[in-house]
Design an enzyme around this catalytic site. Structure first.
Site, mmCIF file in Angstrom:
data_model
loop_
_atom_site.group_PDB
_atom_site.id
_atom_site.type_symbol
_atom_site.label_atom_id
_atom_site.label_comp_id
_atom_site.label_asym_id
_atom_site.label_seq_id
_atom_site.Cartn_x
_atom_site.Cartn_y
_atom_site.Cartn_z
ATOM 1 N N SER A 109 58.644 35.240 70.251
ATOM 2 C CA SER A 109 57.213 35.038 70.403
ATOM 3 C C SER A 109 56.871 34.814 71.873
ATOM 4 C CB SER A 109 56.774 33.827 69.584
ATOM 5 O OG SER A 109 55.489 33.382 69.962
ATOM 6 N N SER A 110 55.642 35.141 72.229
ATOM 7 C CA SER A 110 55.187 34.930 73.605
ATOM 8 C C SER A 110 55.104 33.453 73.965
ATOM 9 C CB SER A 110 53.818 35.583 73.811
ATOM 10 O OG SER A 110 52.862 35.021 72.918
ATOM 11 N N CYS A 111 55.197 32.562 72.968
ATOM 12 C CA CYS A 111 55.115 31.125 73.263
ATOM 13 C C CYS A 111 56.354 30.609 73.992
ATOM 14 C CB CYS A 111 54.889 30.327 71.990
ATOM 15 S SG CYS A 111 56.319 30.239 70.893
ATOM 16 N N TYR A 138 58.949 25.288 68.295
ATOM 17 C CA TYR A 138 59.236 26.683 67.934
ATOM 18 C C TYR A 138 59.703 27.461 69.155
ATOM 19 C CZ TYR A 138 58.389 31.396 66.064
ATOM 20 O OH TYR A 138 58.515 32.703 65.654
ATOM 21 N N LYS A 142 63.254 29.579 69.898
ATOM 22 C CA LYS A 142 63.262 31.010 70.231
ATOM 23 C C LYS A 142 63.892 31.273 71.603
ATOM 24 C CE LYS A 142 61.777 32.705 66.472
ATOM 25 N NZ LYS A 142 62.648 33.605 65.691
ATOM 26 N N HIS A 181 47.825 31.216 61.835
ATOM 27 C CA HIS A 181 47.398 31.421 63.215
ATOM 28 C C HIS A 181 45.904 31.721 63.260
ATOM 29 C CE1 HIS A 181 51.808 32.177 63.707
ATOM 30 N NE2 HIS A 181 51.584 31.484 64.802
#
Length: 319
Positions: A109-111, A138, A142, A181
């Site tokens: 994920s971009s997070c 999270y 990742k 989301h």
């Protein structure tokens, strides 16, 4: 190109991403797909995962399994978002290595990028600053997965790649208001408000943050592209390279749904990261670009939502 009889294990095939990857491979004529639900294989159980790999011996692995959710879910369940995601990906990636899996795609994920990373965020921004506190649990999991893939490429020359999609939406999304989301939550809120005589819609924050959205079928295409090409790097951003304010997103969804009431912004609630735009030049140079424009994708997703209203349920773990 992968052979049509290549044995492909898709972890998380019932979640939004995994189901899109499954659809893509089926559309391309791949029939030797290995699939397990969470009740058939608990990916948090290391021994069970190793036994599964020993028995099935997949040639290709796509890791789309994860515990996912929005700001609220991440904030309320930090331990589960950190520990369970670590368990799932550690078991899958380690078993893939131990059983000589040819190619692996790890989806994140971009997070994973810092909260205040330069925009658009490039792959080089990883670990250059603090994370967004509301989804750091999270993100840390990742990041560990990304580094596992990197380590296996460096030490064992594994053909494993990490793909970091921007905010995803589409069929099989999670529309549960407690764990979803922003985009699917808005679709549900505006739809229910429309059904309730166009009542006002409450939304979190100021509406000022910028967000990028990618249809899940596009990320499935990116997975397929990655597995069918020699990829120079271990990490690639996957997105459109275009963003929109949360307020403009709300207005777009309101228009598509046909809601005619007010929008009430609760500014006491957090906005999250101010802006999250992906630098997708590395993936573009490799030869992949997105296909589905945001308005078209939201229209299709809303139609899917209405057609599946009776079956939509909370999806806490993609399985």
């Amino acid at each position: 190109m992968l052979q049509k009889d290549t044995k492909i294990y898709i972890a998380g095939h019932r979640g939004m991403v995994g189901s899109a990857v499954k659809r893509k491979f089926e559309q391309e004529g791949y029939e030797n797909l290995v699939l397990r639900t969470s009740s058939e294989l608990d990916l948090r159980n290391q021994q069970a995962v190793r036994q599964f790999f020993q028995k099935e011996k997949p040639d290709i692995v796509v890791d789309a399994a994860a515990r996912v959710g929005g700001i609220l879910a991440n904030d309320e369940y930090p331990w589960q978002f950190l520990y369970e995601n670590l368990e799932i990906q550690n078991n899958i990636i380690a078993a893939s290595h131990e059983h000589e899996v040819d190619k692996l795609v790890f989806l994140g994920s971009s997070c994973i990028y810092p909260k205040h990373a330069d925009q658009p965020m490039s792959e080089d921004a990883l670990l250059t600053g603090p994370l967004e506190p509301t989804n750091q649990w999270y993100a840390i999991a990742k990041i560990a997965g990304v580094k596992m893939v990197d380590a296996l490429r460096r030490q064992y020359d594994r053909d494993y790649v990490s793909l970091m999609p921007t905010n995803l939406y589409g069929p099989n999304d999670n529309f549960d208001l407690k764990t979803s989301h922003v985009l699917p939550a808005m679709i549900r809120k505006f739809h229910e408000a429309k059904e309730n005589r166009h009542s006002p819609v409450p939304l979190w924050g100021t509406g000022s943050p910028m967000r990028e959205f990618l249809h899940v079928d596009d990320v499935a295409n990116a997975v397929f592209f990655t597995l069918n090409n020699e990829m120079e790097y271990d990490l690639y951003n996957v997105g459109t390279g275009k963003d929109i304010t949360v307020k403009d997103l709300a207005l777009l969804i309101q228009d598509i749904v046909g809601h005619e009431g007010d929008i009430n912004w609760d500014t006491s609630k957090p906005d999250g990261t101010p802006r999250k735009l992906m630098d997708v030049s590395r993936m573009n140079k490799a030869g992949w670009t997105y296909n589905i424009e945001l308005k078209d994708g939201i229209k299709a997703t809303y139609e899917w939502f209405k057609e599946n209203l009776d079956e939509i349920k909370e999806l806490k773990v993609e399985s």
